[in-house]
Design a protein around this motif. Structure first.
Motif, short mmCIF file in Angstrom:
data_model
loop_
_atom_site.label_atom_id
_atom_site.label_comp_id
_atom_site.label_asym_id
_atom_site.label_seq_id
_atom_site.Cartn_x
_atom_site.Cartn_y
_atom_site.Cartn_z
N ILE A 1 0.84 -1.20 0.00
CA ILE A 1 0.00 0.00 0.00
C ILE A 1 0.87 1.25 0.00
CG2 ILE A 1 -1.77 1.28 1.26
CD1 ILE A 1 -2.80 -1.37 2.35
N ALA A 2 1.95 1.23 0.76
CA ALA A 2 2.83 2.40 0.86
C ALA A 2 3.45 2.76 -0.49
CB ALA A 2 3.93 2.14 1.89
N GLU A 3 3.66 1.76 -1.34
CA GLU A 3 4.23 2.01 -2.67
C GLU A 3 3.36 2.94 -3.52
OE1 GLU A 3 4.79 -1.79 -4.38
OE2 GLU A 3 6.55 -2.30 -3.17
N LEU A 4 2.09 3.07 -3.14
CA LEU A 4 1.18 3.92 -3.90
C LEU A 4 1.26 5.38 -3.48
CD1 LEU A 4 -2.01 1.64 -3.71
CD2 LEU A 4 -0.27 1.70 -5.52
N GLY A 5 2.09 5.66 -2.48
CA GLY A 5 2.20 7.02 -1.97
C GLY A 5 1.42 7.25 -0.70
N VAL A 6 0.99 6.16 -0.07
CA VAL A 6 0.25 6.23 1.19
C VAL A 6 1.24 6.08 2.34
CG1 VAL A 6 -1.59 5.18 2.57
CG2 VAL A 6 -1.74 5.16 0.06
N ILE A 7 1.15 6.97 3.34
CA ILE A 7 2.09 6.86 4.46
C ILE A 7 1.86 5.54 5.19
CG2 ILE A 7 2.25 9.37 4.70
CD1 ILE A 7 0.48 9.19 7.14
N ARG A 8 2.90 4.98 5.76
CA ARG A 8 2.85 3.63 6.32
C ARG A 8 1.83 3.52 7.45
NH1 ARG A 8 6.86 0.28 4.63
NH2 ARG A 8 6.59 -1.08 6.42
N ARG A 9 1.73 4.54 8.29
CA ARG A 9 0.77 4.48 9.40
C ARG A 9 -0.65 4.34 8.86
NH1 ARG A 9 0.99 6.03 14.75
NH2 ARG A 9 -0.97 5.54 15.79
N ARG A 10 -0.93 5.04 7.77
CA ARG A 10 -2.27 4.96 7.19
C ARG A 10 -2.48 3.59 6.54
NH1 ARG A 10 -2.84 10.61 4.95
NH2 ARG A 10 -2.52 11.07 7.16
N ALA A 11 -1.45 3.04 5.94
CA ALA A 11 -1.56 1.71 5.35
C ALA A 11 -1.87 0.67 6.42
CB ALA A 11 -0.26 1.36 4.62
N GLU A 12 -1.25 0.82 7.58
CA GLU A 12 -1.51 -0.10 8.70
C GLU A 12 -2.96 -0.02 9.15
OE1 GLU A 12 1.28 1.19 11.59
OE2 GLU A 12 3.02 0.24 10.63
N VAL A 13 -3.49 1.19 9.20
CA VAL A 13 -4.89 1.38 9.61
C VAL A 13 -5.83 0.72 8.60
CG1 VAL A 13 -6.71 3.07 10.00
CG2 VAL A 13 -4.40 3.53 10.81
N ILE A 14 -5.56 0.88 7.32
CA ILE A 14 -6.41 0.30 6.28
C ILE A 14 -6.44 -1.22 6.40
CG2 ILE A 14 -6.56 -0.09 3.78
CD1 ILE A 14 -5.59 2.82 3.43
N ILE A 15 -5.29 -1.82 6.62
CA ILE A 15 -5.23 -3.29 6.75
C ILE A 15 -5.98 -3.75 8.00
CG2 ILE A 15 -3.67 -5.23 7.15
CD1 ILE A 15 -1.62 -3.74 5.39
#
Length: 477
Positions: free
Chosen positions: A363-377
């Motif tokens: 998810i982070a590879e798309l330009g999403v910050i890692r903390r937000r990627a963790e929340v989405i998962i």
């Protein structure tokens, strides 16, 4: 719910649309029940009885009118806490008519006991949950037989009867006819798109509502062209597409033939998205001057809860335009390709299970910050595992608490998700900049104090405040 028979009869003789969906009229001399707007010759008062729901009329032995078609009546919005629970459970029934439903499962989803759910149905619909379910299935089958060319066996499956024999038996018992009697001489083929009308209680500011959705469409999933809302659909193991256009006191909905088995869920999704069960008069009366200039403003819902929630997280602390860009990248990377009549609608949003299986780095590879990627998962995992329900009918306060327990989701995001995915009319995204700006750049505390006067319609108040900002920008441009 108590009904005043004299007032109901007056509404029936005047064909008063304000009572449509709120009252059904049983005519003992014919054994038929009608909507108040029915244009048949008005029967004598002495042969009329009145019911709070179609299910109550059918439980009393009446058959639906073939002219005014009770299945086309507009829905109802909840006006108090007990009604909210009853209508939430009714909404779950309407969206899952083809499923194996039980009172216990419905009660569990809305967070109450079986006994309490039965009491609420008696109070608000005049029947037990099982009677309500049976009537909704019968009316859906009646609608599919009348409005589509689906084979009768497919109608039986879509309406939750399980078999053609069960459908025929139910029609003979309750409607005294065979299902095929509702078929006209000419019907489109089963491979053609399915067409429906969805009624609402006027006014409906369709233009403003569709503009709101247009500004937040996800590339590949949604599109708005010349006032038509289009989207891909993933429901109950089937995929397809739909289009929505305004009609006369109704929305005209087209579904792909591939969605025949998921018609109840698809139509329920459109009703949620366009807030078709709202009572605009009640909202305007409660909000006063704030709402008077925009009496038809609705609360945009969500067709897909996980889709809406992921987009809300992606949009944290960035502009609407930037959020659309990220959501489009997310769909292109993890969604599934779909053929539709529109080149710009070509992908279904990924399922909660698919999202939960992703890695943070993907998810982070798309330009999403890692903390937000963790929340989405984490959010997707909770939905996939059944620990979190993101649709109307979910226990609101418990759901908000679950959302806020996820690192990275605060009160604003939790309430915005509740506002749209749960269709909670009293959601209030605390501290919202647009709300404060519309109120003269007051503090969050002062805005919160003003919002108390708008309960239980704070979410509608927020929509009116956001709309007023847009009007101010137009006036100064």
């Amino acid at each position: 719910m108590e009904l005043d028979p004299d007032r109901c009869y007056d509404a029936f003789t005047a064909h008063d649309a304000r009572f449509d969906g709120r009252v059904f009229v049983g005519v003992r001399s014919t054994g038929i029940y009608c909507r108040p707007v029915c244009r048949v010759r008005t029967p004598r008062r002495s042969v009329c009885t009145f019911y709070v729901s179609a299910a109550a009329a059918e439980a009393a032995g009446f058959r639906p009118c073939l002219r005014c078609r009770p299945e086309l009546a507009p829905g109802l919005s909840a006006m108090d806490a007990s009604a909210t629970l009853a209508h939430a459970a009714a909404g779950l029934i309407d969206a899952h008519l083809a499923d194996d439903l039980s009172v216990a499962s419905l009660a569990g989803k809305v967070g109450i006991t079986d006994r309490h759910l039965r009491r609420l149905f008696r109070e608000h619909f005049g029947v037990a949950p099982a009677d309500y379910l049976r009537t909704r299935r019968l009316l859906l089958a009646k609608r599919l037989l009348t409005d589509t060319g689906l084979p009768v066996t497919d109608v039986a499956a879509a309406a939750g009867f399980g078999s053609l024999r069960a459908l025929e038996a139910a029609f003979q018992r309750h409607y005294r006819m065979v299902p095929s009697a509702l078929r006209g001489p000419r019907r489109p083929g089963a491979d053609d798109a399915l067409h429906f009308t969805l009624s609402y209680r006027p006014p409906l500011d369709y233009a403003r509502l569709v503009d709101f959705l247009a500004g937040r469409t996800i590339a590949g999933v949604e599109q708005v062209v010349d006032g038509e809302y289009r989207r891909s659909v993933r429901l109950d193991g089937v995929r397809g597409w739909l289009g929505v256009r305004p009609g006369k006191a109704a929305l005209e909905v087209t579904l792909s033939a591939s969605l025949a088995a998921a018609v109840p869920a698809a139509l329920a999704g459109v009703r949620r998205l366009f807030d078709l069960d709202a009572d605009p008069a009640a909202v305007t009366q409660a909000l006063g001057p704030l709402a008077e200039a925009r009496p038809g403003l609705r609360l945009p819902g969500a067709f897909d809860g996980i889709e809406m929630a992921v987009r809300a997280v992606l949009g944290q602390q960035i502009t609407v335009k930037a959020a659309r860009t990220l959501a489009g990248r997310f769909t292109a990377a993890f969604g599934t390709a779909l053929d539709t009549p529109w080149a710009a609608v070509n992908t279904t949003f990924p399922t909660a299970e698919r999202i939960a299986a992703l890695s943070v780095s993907q998810i982070a590879e798309l330009g999403v910050i890692r903390r937000r990627a963790e929340v989405i998962i984490a959010l997707a995992a909770a939905v996939a595992e059944g620990r979190l329900m993101l649709s109307p009918g979910a226990p609101v306060q418990d759901t908000i608490a679950q959302l806020q327990a996820l690192p990275g989701i605060g009160p604003w995001t939790a309430h915005y998700i509740a506002m749209r995915a749960l269709a909670w009319p009293d959601a209030y995204p605390d501290g919202d900049y647009g709300v404060r700006a519309a109120l003269g750049m007051c503090s969050a505390r002062e805005a919160r104090q003003q919002a108390e006067a708008w309960r239980p319609w704070r979410a509608y108040a927020v929509m009116h405040l956001w709309a007023s900002l847009g009007e101010a920008e137009e006036a100064t441009s």
